[in-house]
Structures are given as structure tokens and as C-alpha cells.
Design an enzyme around this catalytic site. Structure first.
Site, PDB file in Angstrom:
ATOM      1  N   ASP A 126     -78.998  60.616   9.280  1.00 52.60           N
ATOM      2  CA  ASP A 126     -79.592  59.356   8.814  1.00 52.60           C
ATOM      3  C   ASP A 126     -79.413  59.291   7.292  1.00 52.60           C
ATOM      4  O   ASP A 126     -79.900  60.177   6.577  1.00 52.60           O
ATOM      5  CB  ASP A 126     -81.079  59.344   9.209  1.00 52.60           C
ATOM      6  CG  ASP A 126     -81.749  58.009   8.926  1.00 52.60           C
ATOM      7  OD1 ASP A 126     -81.418  57.367   7.901  1.00 52.60           O
ATOM      8  OD2 ASP A 126     -82.609  57.612   9.725  1.00 52.60           O
ATOM      9  N   THR A 167     -70.124  41.379  14.195  1.00 48.44           N
ATOM     10  CA  THR A 167     -70.390  42.796  14.480  1.00 48.44           C
ATOM     11  C   THR A 167     -71.677  42.837  15.299  1.00 48.44           C
ATOM     12  O   THR A 167     -72.378  41.822  15.406  1.00 48.44           O
ATOM     13  CB  THR A 167     -70.634  43.578  13.170  1.00 48.44           C
ATOM     14  OG1 THR A 167     -71.860  43.085  12.581  1.00 48.44           O
ATOM     15  CG2 THR A 167     -69.497  43.435  12.179  1.00 48.44           C
ATOM     16  N   TYR A 198     -83.651  41.794   2.675  1.00 45.99           N
ATOM     17  CA  TYR A 198     -82.261  42.249   2.854  1.00 45.99           C
ATOM     18  C   TYR A 198     -81.415  41.852   1.648  1.00 45.99           C
ATOM     19  O   TYR A 198     -80.670  42.672   1.113  1.00 45.99           O
ATOM     20  CB  TYR A 198     -81.692  41.657   4.146  1.00 45.99           C
ATOM     21  CG  TYR A 198     -80.206  41.923   4.361  1.00 45.99           C
ATOM     22  CD1 TYR A 198     -79.741  43.219   4.591  1.00 45.99           C
ATOM     23  CD2 TYR A 198     -79.266  40.888   4.335  1.00 45.99           C
ATOM     24  CE1 TYR A 198     -78.391  43.472   4.783  1.00 45.99           C
ATOM     25  CE2 TYR A 198     -77.922  41.124   4.533  1.00 45.99           C
ATOM     26  CZ  TYR A 198     -77.482  42.415   4.753  1.00 45.99           C
ATOM     27  OH  TYR A 198     -76.143  42.665   4.946  1.00 45.99           O
ATOM     28  N   ILE A 250     -68.107  46.755  11.077  1.00 49.60           N
ATOM     29  CA  ILE A 250     -67.192  46.874   9.944  1.00 49.60           C
ATOM     30  C   ILE A 250     -66.754  48.328   9.752  1.00 49.60           C
ATOM     31  O   ILE A 250     -65.575  48.617   9.521  1.00 49.60           O
ATOM     32  CB  ILE A 250     -67.880  46.339   8.662  1.00 49.60           C
ATOM     33  CG1 ILE A 250     -68.088  44.819   8.762  1.00 49.60           C
ATOM     34  CG2 ILE A 250     -67.065  46.684   7.415  1.00 49.60           C
ATOM     35  CD1 ILE A 250     -69.004  44.233   7.695  1.00 49.60           C
TER      36      ILE A 250
HETATM   37  N1  LIG Z   1     -71.909  41.761   9.803  1.00 47.87           N
HETATM   38  C1  LIG Z   1     -72.060  40.980   8.758  1.00 47.87           C
HETATM   39  O1  LIG Z   1     -72.038  39.733   8.872  1.00 47.87           O
HETATM   40  C2  LIG Z   1     -72.215  41.590   7.377  1.00 47.87           C
HETATM   41  C3  LIG Z   1     -72.119  40.722   6.275  1.00 47.87           C
HETATM   42  C4  LIG Z   1     -72.254  41.258   5.008  1.00 47.87           C
HETATM   43  C5  LIG Z   1     -72.488  42.613   4.832  1.00 47.87           C
HETATM   44  N2  LIG Z   1     -72.596  43.428   5.908  1.00 47.87           N
HETATM   45  C6  LIG Z   1     -72.854  44.852   5.661  1.00 47.87           C
HETATM   46  O2  LIG Z   1     -71.849  45.618   6.276  1.00 47.87           O
HETATM   47  C7  LIG Z   1     -72.357  46.908   6.630  1.00 47.87           C
HETATM   48  C8  LIG Z   1     -72.030  47.187   8.079  1.00 47.87           C
HETATM   49  O3  LIG Z   1     -72.632  46.158   8.845  1.00 47.87           O
HETATM   50  P1  LIG Z   1     -72.220  45.841  10.363  1.00 47.87           P
HETATM   51  O4  LIG Z   1     -72.403  44.400  10.562  1.00 47.87           O
HETATM   52  O5  LIG Z   1     -70.927  46.503  10.692  1.00 47.87           O
HETATM   53  O6  LIG Z   1     -73.442  46.592  11.084  1.00 47.87           O
HETATM   54  P2  LIG Z   1     -73.560  47.251  12.547  1.00 47.87           P
HETATM   55  O7  LIG Z   1     -75.024  47.217  12.869  1.00 47.87           O
HETATM   56  O8  LIG Z   1     -72.622  46.621  13.456  1.00 47.87           O
HETATM   57  O9  LIG Z   1     -73.152  48.757  12.250  1.00 47.87           O
HETATM   58  C9  LIG Z   1     -73.955  49.531  11.381  1.00 47.87           C
HETATM   59  C10 LIG Z   1     -73.491  50.965  11.347  1.00 47.87           C
HETATM   60  O10 LIG Z   1     -74.375  51.701  10.459  1.00 47.87           O
HETATM   61  C11 LIG Z   1     -74.947  52.791  11.176  1.00 47.87           C
HETATM   62  N3  LIG Z   1     -76.299  53.018  10.650  1.00 47.87           N
HETATM   63  C12 LIG Z   1     -77.332  52.117  10.616  1.00 47.87           C
HETATM   64  N4  LIG Z   1     -78.408  52.705  10.059  1.00 47.87           N
HETATM   65  C13 LIG Z   1     -78.055  53.981   9.741  1.00 47.87           C
HETATM   66  C14 LIG Z   1     -78.726  55.075   9.156  1.00 47.87           C
HETATM   67  N5  LIG Z   1     -80.014  54.992   8.767  1.00 47.87           N
HETATM   68  N6  LIG Z   1     -78.049  56.232   8.972  1.00 47.87           N
HETATM   69  C15 LIG Z   1     -76.760  56.354   9.363  1.00 47.87           C
HETATM   70  N7  LIG Z   1     -76.072  55.356   9.942  1.00 47.87           N
HETATM   71  C16 LIG Z   1     -76.709  54.181  10.122  1.00 47.87           C
HETATM   72  C17 LIG Z   1     -74.905  52.396  12.650  1.00 47.87           C
HETATM   73  O11 LIG Z   1     -74.929  53.526  13.482  1.00 47.87           O
HETATM   74  C18 LIG Z   1     -73.558  51.666  12.692  1.00 47.87           C
HETATM   75  O12 LIG Z   1     -72.502  52.604  12.767  1.00 47.87           O
HETATM   76  C19 LIG Z   1     -73.859  46.873   6.322  1.00 47.87           C
HETATM   77  O13 LIG Z   1     -74.115  47.503   5.086  1.00 47.87           O
HETATM   78  C20 LIG Z   1     -74.147  45.389   6.243  1.00 47.87           C
HETATM   79  O14 LIG Z   1     -75.263  45.106   5.432  1.00 47.87           O
HETATM   80  C21 LIG Z   1     -72.462  42.946   7.182  1.00 47.87           C
END
Ligand SMILES: NC(=O)c1ccc[n+]([C@@H]2O[C@H](COP(=O)([O-])OP(=O)(O)OC[C@H]3O[C@@H](n4cnc5c(N)ncnc54)[C@H](O)[C@@H]3O)[C@@H](O)[C@H]2O)c1
Length: 261
Positions: free
Chosen positions: A60, A187, A152, A17
Site C-alpha cells: 500500500d 478506467t 480529490y 492507466i
Molecule cells: N481515470 C481517469 O479519468 C483519471 C483522470 C485523471 C487522473 N487519473 C489518475 O490516474 C491514476 C490512475 O487512475 P486509474 O483511473 O487508472 O485508476 P484505477 O482505479 O483504474 O487503478 C488504480 C490503480 O492504483 C492501485 N492502487 C489504488 N490504491 C492503492 C494503494 N493505496 N496502494 C497501492 N496501489 C493502489 C490499484 O490497485 C490500481 O492498480 C490515479 O492517480 C488517478 O487519480 C485518472
């Protein structure tokens, strides 16, 4: 060019995202600091995104000193911050609460909740100067819960509460605070999650069916909503947790409804 001359501090902007948000914010004229804690994902994102007006910072979100440094580096480079988008998050483990280890529990809260505390502590004075705004990537599960994901879900419930409380605290400064709440989005995070499910073979179908609109989207649908909320188009919107969920919260498990037709 909704974000012309705006500087955006985007956590977790190297994948999923966040990567889609980075693409769209940049196309809308923004300058960006993109934060990630993995060098590999930074190297890959560098190849996928334009090379002008984007600064990558390996840091981080759960570590205070890292966020202090990242905010300072952004201001030193771009001169200001207009938007903090707290998008970085983790969802592991896929477990009921009694099976979740203390380390897993702490890590989830450190990244998903304390990360917001850290960026706000060190970034709020910059937003006061620009009358900027904050956006959180929450999740629908923070409102409706989720099986074998209690910890979570709890972090995202906390993000929702923070969204409203922060909106009240910072309204006097002209700072808006909002959140987007996706259901499922394809993702790297969701792909990992789907492999961990007891019946991973039917998971794609399940993920399509939970959305009333009939499919599990990619990150671009969330990025479009984020662009609106961080832009001046949303100048009278604060404390809003916007579902970007294809109506998942209206008819969770669409497959049941279909069998009734
Ligand atoms: N994918 C889904 O279905 C979904 C649904 C609802 C909410 N979300 C939320 O959307 C957000 C993004 O999720 P996504 O699916 O794109 O995840 P992803 O794992 O594909 O990407 C996560 C990103 O966060 C970064 N990251 C993770 N831990 C970190 C840390 N400690 N410090 C700095 N950077 C860090 C990673 O490097 C990456 O760029 C999250 O907050 C997640 O909870 C995702």
C-alpha cells in the site's frame, strides 16, 4: 526499445492507466516492479501482462513500511531503480468538501500525496545512483478544479506543486521530475465515478464532450505520453505537468461551443 535495461517502479500498475503503462514500458524493454494493494488486481494483471521481467508486489503506497519493503525488494531483484512512476491513486468520494468525512479526506491524501512522499523517501537514493527520474500521474482537476470533488482536486493540486518543487530539489542530482495530467480516461476508477454522478445516464456523452478532441480515451493515450517522459527522449524536460487531455482545458464543456455554431 526506449527503455532497454531500465528498471521501473510503477505504483498502481495493475489496472487502468497503470496497466497500460506497464504494457508499454515492458514492450519498450523495461524491467518492472508493479505495486498494488489488492491481490485480486495483481492476479488479474498477471494474466494480462507478459510473465518475464515483471515483479508484482502487494503493498500500500500510503504505508511507509510497505514502500520501504517494496523498494528494497525491487533493488534486491533487479539491482537498481531508474524510474519511479507514482500512478496509484483514488478519487472517492464524489462529494463537496463539507460532506467529505475526515476518514475520506485522510485516505485521499494518504494515498495520492503521502504515497509520493513514501516512494521518494525510500527510493531517492537509488535514483541518485542511476540519475533516474520520477513521474506522477496527476490530473487536470489539480489545475482547473472539479465539481463535487474538492478533496480529490486538492490532492492533485498538491501533486502538481510537488512535481515542481521536487524537480528543483533533485535537479542537482540529474534527476528529472514530471507529471501527466489526464482529464477523463476510461478506467475502473472512471467507471465507478460515472455511476456515482447525479445523472449517470448522460455521463458518457458528457465525458466525450469535455474533451475538445471529442472523445474520452482509454489509458493507452496516457501511457504513450508517460513513455516519452520517463525515457531519455525527455532528457531536458523537468518540472513539466503535461496535459494529456484532448484539449479539455481549452474548451471545457465542448457542448456549449457546439450550440454556438
Ligand atoms: N481515470 C481517469 O479519468 C483519471 C483522470 C485523471 C487522473 N487519473 C489518475 O490516474 C491514476 C490512475 O487512475 P486509474 O483511473 O487508472 O485508476 P484505477 O482505479 O483504474 O487503478 C488504480 C490503480 O492504483 C492501485 N492502487 C489504488 N490504491 C492503492 C494503494 N493505496 N496502494 C497501492 N496501489 C493502489 C490499484 O490497485 C490500481 O492498480 C490515479 O492517480 C488517478 O487519480 C485518472
Amino acid at each position: 526499445m526506449l527503455l532497454k535495461n531500465k528498471v521501473i517502479f510503477l505504483t498502481g500498475g495493475t489496472e487502468g492507466i497503470g496497466l497500460e503503462c506497464a504494457r508499454l514500458y515492458h514492450a519498450a524493454g523495461a524491467q518492472l516492479s508493479i505495486i498494488s494493494n489488492t491481490e485480486k488486481s495483481i492476479v488479474e494483471a498477471r494474466e494480462r501482462l507478459p510473465d518475464n521481467d515483471i515483479r508484482f508486489i502487494n503493498a500500500d503506497v500510503s504505508i511507509a513500511a510497505d514502500m520501504q519493503r517494496a523498494i528494497a525488494e525491487t533493488v534486491a531483484h533487479f539491482g537498481k531503480i531508474d524510474v519511479i512512476h507514482n500512478n496509484a491513486g483514488i478519487s472517492n468520494p464524489s462529494k463537496a468538501i463539507h460532506e467529505t468525512t475526515e476518514d475520506e479526506w485522510n485516505r485521499l491524501f494518504d494515498v495520492n500525496v503521502k504515497g509520493i512522499y513514501n516512494t521518494t523517501r525510500f527510493g531517492i537514493d537509488e535514483l541518485k545512483k542511476t540519475r533516474g527520474n520520477i513521474l506522477h500521474t496527476s490530473s487536470l482537476v489539480g489545475d482547473i478544479g472539479q465539481e463535487i470533488h474538492a478533496a480529490y482536486s486538492a490532492t492533485k493540486g498538491a501533486v502538481n506543486a510537488l512535481t515542481k518543487s521536487m524537480a528543483l530539489d533533485y535537479a542537482n542530482f540529474g534527476i528529472r521530475v514530471n507529471a501527466v495530467a489526464p482529464a477523463g480516461v476510461w478506467t475502473p476508477m472512471l467507471r465507478t465515478w460515472s455511476k456515482q454522478q447525479p445523472d449517470s445516464t448522460t455521463i458518457e456523452n458528457y465525458l466525450d464532450q469535455i474533451h475538445a478532441l471529442g472523445y474520452c480515451p482509454e489509458g493507452d493515450v496516457v501511457a504513450d505520453a508517460c513513455l516519452f517522459l520517463v525515457s531519455d527522449q525527455a532528457r531536458f524536460i523537468t518540472g513539466c505537468i503535461l496535459p494529456v487531455s484532448g484539449g479539455a482545458e481549452l474548451g471545457y464543456r465542448r457542448v456549449i461551443n457546439q450550440s454556438n455554431q
